[in-house]
Design a protein around this motif. Sequence first.
Motif, PDB file in Angstrom:
ATOM      1  N   PRO A   1     -29.673 -19.808  -7.848  1.00  0.00           N
ATOM      2  CA  PRO A   1     -30.870 -18.981  -8.108  1.00  0.00           C
ATOM      3  C   PRO A   1     -30.803 -17.604  -7.461  1.00  0.00           C
ATOM      4  O   PRO A   1     -31.355 -16.631  -7.994  1.00  0.00           O
ATOM      5  N   THR A   2     -30.105 -17.509  -6.328  1.00  0.00           N
ATOM      6  CA  THR A   2     -29.914 -16.205  -5.690  1.00  0.00           C
ATOM      7  C   THR A   2     -29.060 -15.303  -6.567  1.00  0.00           C
ATOM      8  O   THR A   2     -29.351 -14.107  -6.738  1.00  0.00           O
ATOM      9  N   LEU A   3     -28.015 -15.874  -7.164  1.00  0.00           N
ATOM     10  CA  LEU A   3     -27.154 -15.103  -8.065  1.00  0.00           C
ATOM     11  C   LEU A   3     -27.900 -14.703  -9.337  1.00  0.00           C
ATOM     12  O   LEU A   3     -27.689 -13.597  -9.863  1.00  0.00           O
ATOM     13  N   TRP A   4     -28.785 -15.597  -9.841  1.00  0.00           N
ATOM     14  CA  TRP A   4     -29.620 -15.211 -10.999  1.00  0.00           C
ATOM     15  C   TRP A   4     -30.389 -13.933 -10.659  1.00  0.00           C
ATOM     16  O   TRP A   4     -30.414 -12.981 -11.431  1.00  0.00           O
TER      17      TRP A   4
ATOM     18  N   LEU B   1     -38.931 -15.059   7.175  1.00  0.00           N
ATOM     19  CA  LEU B   1     -39.697 -16.109   6.502  1.00  0.00           C
ATOM     20  C   LEU B   1     -38.768 -17.202   5.971  1.00  0.00           C
ATOM     21  O   LEU B   1     -39.074 -18.403   6.075  1.00  0.00           O
ATOM     22  N   ALA B   2     -37.628 -16.799   5.419  1.00  0.00           N
ATOM     23  CA  ALA B   2     -36.656 -17.769   4.902  1.00  0.00           C
ATOM     24  C   ALA B   2     -36.145 -18.675   6.009  1.00  0.00           C
ATOM     25  O   ALA B   2     -35.980 -19.896   5.815  1.00  0.00           O
TER      26      ALA B   2
ATOM     27  N   GLY C   1     -37.866 -26.479  -2.632  1.00  0.00           N
ATOM     28  CA  GLY C   1     -37.684 -25.500  -3.704  1.00  0.00           C
ATOM     29  C   GLY C   1     -38.049 -24.102  -3.263  1.00  0.00           C
ATOM     30  O   GLY C   1     -37.399 -23.128  -3.662  1.00  0.00           O
ATOM     31  N   ILE C   2     -39.091 -23.990  -2.433  1.00  0.00           N
ATOM     32  CA  ILE C   2     -39.471 -22.673  -1.902  1.00  0.00           C
ATOM     33  C   ILE C   2     -38.403 -22.178  -0.926  1.00  0.00           C
ATOM     34  O   ILE C   2     -37.982 -21.022  -0.964  1.00  0.00           O
ATOM     35  N   ALA C   3     -37.964 -23.090  -0.046  1.00  0.00           N
ATOM     36  CA  ALA C   3     -36.947 -22.724   0.944  1.00  0.00           C
ATOM     37  C   ALA C   3     -35.635 -22.316   0.268  1.00  0.00           C
ATOM     38  O   ALA C   3     -35.012 -21.311   0.639  1.00  0.00           O
ATOM     39  N   PHE C   4     -35.222 -23.096  -0.749  1.00  0.00           N
ATOM     40  CA  PHE C   4     -33.970 -22.795  -1.448  1.00  0.00           C
ATOM     41  C   PHE C   4     -34.111 -21.585  -2.370  1.00  0.00           C
ATOM     42  O   PHE C   4     -33.113 -21.003  -2.782  1.00  0.00           O
ATOM     43  N   GLY C   5     -35.352 -21.224  -2.691  1.00  0.00           N
ATOM     44  CA  GLY C   5     -35.566 -20.067  -3.551  1.00  0.00           C
ATOM     45  C   GLY C   5     -35.855 -18.791  -2.801  1.00  0.00           C
ATOM     46  O   GLY C   5     -36.072 -17.733  -3.413  1.00  0.00           O
ATOM     47  N   ALA C   6     -35.839 -18.859  -1.470  1.00  0.00           N
ATOM     48  CA  ALA C   6     -36.169 -17.674  -0.668  1.00  0.00           C
ATOM     49  C   ALA C   6     -35.217 -16.513  -0.933  1.00  0.00           C
ATOM     50  O   ALA C   6     -35.577 -15.342  -0.767  1.00  0.00           O
ATOM     51  N   GLY C   7     -33.999 -16.832  -1.354  1.00  0.00           N
ATOM     52  CA  GLY C   7     -33.036 -15.779  -1.672  1.00  0.00           C
ATOM     53  C   GLY C   7     -33.418 -14.963  -2.893  1.00  0.00           C
ATOM     54  O   GLY C   7     -32.920 -13.845  -3.072  1.00  0.00           O
TER      55      GLY C   7
ATOM     56  N   VAL D   1     -40.423  -6.384  -4.576  1.00  0.00           N
ATOM     57  CA  VAL D   1     -40.307  -7.677  -5.244  1.00  0.00           C
ATOM     58  C   VAL D   1     -41.201  -7.671  -6.487  1.00  0.00           C
ATOM     59  O   VAL D   1     -42.426  -7.735  -6.364  1.00  0.00           O
ATOM     60  N   PRO D   2     -40.626  -7.586  -7.684  1.00  0.00           N
ATOM     61  CA  PRO D   2     -41.431  -7.540  -8.914  1.00  0.00           C
ATOM     62  C   PRO D   2     -41.978  -8.922  -9.273  1.00  0.00           C
ATOM     63  O   PRO D   2     -41.491  -9.949  -8.767  1.00  0.00           O
ATOM     64  N   PRO D   3     -42.963  -8.973 -10.174  1.00  0.00           N
ATOM     65  CA  PRO D   3     -43.555 -10.264 -10.571  1.00  0.00           C
ATOM     66  C   PRO D   3     -42.545 -11.279 -11.109  1.00  0.00           C
ATOM     67  O   PRO D   3     -42.679 -12.479 -10.867  1.00  0.00           O
ATOM     68  N   VAL D   4     -41.515 -10.807 -11.830  1.00  0.00           N
ATOM     69  CA  VAL D   4     -40.546 -11.739 -12.399  1.00  0.00           C
ATOM     70  C   VAL D   4     -39.821 -12.524 -11.304  1.00  0.00           C
ATOM     71  O   VAL D   4     -39.383 -13.663 -11.529  1.00  0.00           O
ATOM     72  N   ALA D   5     -39.701 -11.956 -10.110  1.00  0.00           N
ATOM     73  CA  ALA D   5     -39.058 -12.659  -9.000  1.00  0.00           C
ATOM     74  C   ALA D   5     -39.853 -13.906  -8.624  1.00  0.00           C
ATOM     75  O   ALA D   5     -39.280 -14.961  -8.328  1.00  0.00           O
TER      76      ALA D   5
END
Length: 290
Positions: A31-34, A124-125, A147-153, A165-169
């Motif tokens: 998800p970080t690479l996405w 925060l991460a 999921g929040i922790a792994f998505g912090a990137g 940080v735009p809304p799509v993030a």
Amino acid sequence: MNLQTIIKKLDAYERLMRLDKPIGILLLLWPTLWALLIAGQGKPDWIVVLIFVTGSVLMRSAGCVMNDIADSRYDGLVERTQHRPLVNGEVSKKEAYFLAVALSLVAFGLVCMLNTLTIELSVLALLLAASYPFTKRFFTIPQAYLGIAFGAGIPMAFAAILGYVPPVAWLLLLANVFWAIAYDTEYAMVDRDDDLKIGIKSSAITFGRFDIVIVMICYAITLLILAICGVWLAMGYAYYIGLVTAIAVAIYHYYLIRARQKTGCFKAFLHNNCFGFVVFAGLALQYLGK
């Protein structure tokens, strides 16, 4: 300390950090690479990419050490975890604390090369990573927190490249939460019997006989949110081909977990690397075609 002793100790550290089992790093990294691809319009700064890839390895390793410290009283009671280095005495708690701090500091040092917003989000991460192991004591679905922790990137990647940080993030982060519930429930289905005995909470226990249905619903919501992101970003066919391929991957996971056998559930969990990859491949092909 002779060479053989040093080698054994390094091997124990490697297993404590789960470097011998890279699936966690990959599930954190995809998800970080996405986000890096989207934020950079397919051409993110490779220095930034390198920082995030290295940071993901370091923070996943630190998170595993923190997890084992927090779960040291329980891991010996679970079949899958009873031989972990902290449980069998190969690594002391003092060594584990030192290793977790050292890994976190190196990761933070890398983030300090980026802008202020990214640094603030990294704090925060770190808090999310450090607190996640304790959520299994009182959250009925700790997988959502994961999921929040792994998505912090994701917001960090946008902040590093765009400066905001735009809304799509946040949509991508939400998709990652549902994906994590799906794959980590598959993982939790392996440990369900042991978790019930020792009083650890998990989505596999909470969902009960609806576990498989909810896993598939979570995959569907993940893909729906990713499709919405695609519309938002005016993506073309390549991106959606990636999502269709991800649907096929999710269907395959259903066949793996439908009998609730431990081997099938664990295989499905590991195969989520393929899910993350095909979404990434769709994004990459989309930007290559522009």
